[in-house]
Design a protein around this motif. Structure first.
Motif, PDB file in Angstrom:
ATOM      1  N   ASP A  62       0.839  -1.200   0.000  1.00 38.34           N
ATOM      2  CA  ASP A  62       0.000   0.000   0.000  1.00 38.34           C
ATOM      3  C   ASP A  62       0.872   1.248   0.000  1.00 38.34           C
ATOM      4  O   ASP A  62       2.052   1.200   0.369  1.00 38.34           O
ATOM      5  N   ASN A  63       0.259   2.358  -0.375  1.00 35.40           N
ATOM      6  CA  ASN A  63       0.973   3.638  -0.401  1.00 35.40           C
ATOM      7  C   ASN A  63       2.322   3.502  -1.115  1.00 35.40           C
ATOM      8  O   ASN A  63       3.369   3.909  -0.592  1.00 35.40           O
ATOM      9  N   LEU A  64       2.270   2.938  -2.288  1.00 32.01           N
ATOM     10  CA  LEU A  64       3.491   2.694  -3.038  1.00 32.01           C
ATOM     11  C   LEU A  64       4.179   3.990  -3.420  1.00 32.01           C
ATOM     12  O   LEU A  64       3.527   5.017  -3.677  1.00 32.01           O
ATOM     13  N   LYS A  65       5.505   3.911  -3.457  1.00 28.99           N
ATOM     14  CA  LYS A  65       6.344   5.056  -3.784  1.00 28.99           C
ATOM     15  C   LYS A  65       7.193   4.724  -5.017  1.00 28.99           C
ATOM     16  O   LYS A  65       7.472   3.541  -5.275  1.00 28.99           O
ATOM     17  N   PRO A  66       7.632   5.729  -5.740  1.00 31.78           N
ATOM     18  CA  PRO A  66       8.489   5.450  -6.911  1.00 31.78           C
ATOM     19  C   PRO A  66       9.714   4.607  -6.561  1.00 31.78           C
ATOM     20  O   PRO A  66      10.155   3.784  -7.371  1.00 31.78           O
ATOM     21  N   GLU A  67      10.242   4.778  -5.358  1.00 32.30           N
ATOM     22  CA  GLU A  67      11.418   4.000  -4.961  1.00 32.30           C
ATOM     23  C   GLU A  67      11.116   2.532  -4.708  1.00 32.30           C
ATOM     24  O   GLU A  67      12.024   1.741  -4.470  1.00 32.30           O
ATOM     25  N   ASP A  68       9.840   2.147  -4.744  1.00 30.63           N
ATOM     26  CA  ASP A  68       9.472   0.735  -4.645  1.00 30.63           C
ATOM     27  C   ASP A  68       9.588   0.031  -5.999  1.00 30.63           C
ATOM     28  O   ASP A  68       9.432  -1.192  -6.075  1.00 30.63           O
ATOM     29  N   THR A  69       9.842   0.784  -7.051  1.00 27.54           N
ATOM     30  CA  THR A  69       9.981   0.189  -8.375  1.00 27.54           C
ATOM     31  C   THR A  69      11.132  -0.804  -8.374  1.00 27.54           C
ATOM     32  O   THR A  69      12.264  -0.466  -8.018  1.00 27.54           O
ATOM     33  N   ALA A  70      10.837  -2.042  -8.745  1.00 29.11           N
ATOM     34  CA  ALA A  70      11.837  -3.112  -8.704  1.00 29.11           C
ATOM     35  C   ALA A  70      11.206  -4.394  -9.228  1.00 29.11           C
ATOM     36  O   ALA A  70       9.993  -4.472  -9.429  1.00 29.11           O
ATOM     37  N   MET A  71      12.058  -5.392  -9.415  1.00 27.83           N
ATOM     38  CA  MET A  71      11.579  -6.754  -9.652  1.00 27.83           C
ATOM     39  C   MET A  71      11.475  -7.417  -8.286  1.00 27.83           C
ATOM     40  O   MET A  71      12.409  -7.342  -7.485  1.00 27.83           O
ATOM     41  N   TYR A  72      10.347  -8.049  -8.037  1.00 29.75           N
ATOM     42  CA  TYR A  72      10.092  -8.660  -6.742  1.00 29.75           C
ATOM     43  C   TYR A  72      10.122 -10.177  -6.855  1.00 29.75           C
ATOM     44  O   TYR A  72       9.591 -10.766  -7.811  1.00 29.75           O
ATOM     45  N   TYR A  73      10.727 -10.798  -5.854  1.00 31.93           N
ATOM     46  CA  TYR A  73      10.883 -12.240  -5.810  1.00 31.93           C
ATOM     47  C   TYR A  73      10.465 -12.776  -4.444  1.00 31.93           C
ATOM     48  O   TYR A  73      10.633 -12.096  -3.432  1.00 31.93           O
TER      49      TYR A  73
END
Length: 126
Positions: free
Chosen positions: A84-95
């Motif tokens: 929730d409340n995602l931020k641009p710095e959360d941009t990534a590939m998630y595993y």
């Protein structure tokens, strides 16, 4: 060998939400402590959230604490990451991955196997 498959990523605007899912073939997720990791190009993969094998204890990196929630549905053999409340710095590939205790790791866990799935891409725009 434990093979996990991630899904649920996408593109959202800042402040939005996504729920990532992780499932396993040929193994029960209940057999492991589990974690979510993320990686951006040129940087090391970082562990951001962990769930104890019992399911009673959760751990979060400071960067996601209060915004992300890890959970497991044993009946469906699924692991989730509510973001929730995602931020641009959360941009990534998630595993997702099974994890074990590691006193040298920031949150005390590291991946058990050096065998990663394809991941799911999360992109957060301003």
């Amino acid at each position: 060998e434990v093979q996990l498959t991630e899904s649920g990523g996408g593109s959202v605007q800042a402040g939005g939400s996504l729920r990532l899912s992780c499932t396993a073939s040929r193994t029960q997720l209940d057999d492991f402590a589990l974690g979510w990791f993320r990686q951006v190009p040129g940087k090391e993969r970082e562990g951001i959230s962990f769930l104890s094998r019992s399911g009673r204890n959760t751990y979060y990196a400071d960067s996601v604490k209060g915004r992300f929630t890890i959970s497991r549905d044993s009946a469906k053999n699924m692991l989730y990451l509510q973001m929730d409340n995602l931020k641009p710095e959360d941009t990534a590939m998630y595993y997702c991955a099974p994890v074990g205790s590691d006193p040298n790791a920031e949150l005390g866990f590291s991946a058990l196997f050096n065998d990663w799935g394809q991941g799911t891409q999360v992109t957060v725009s301003k």
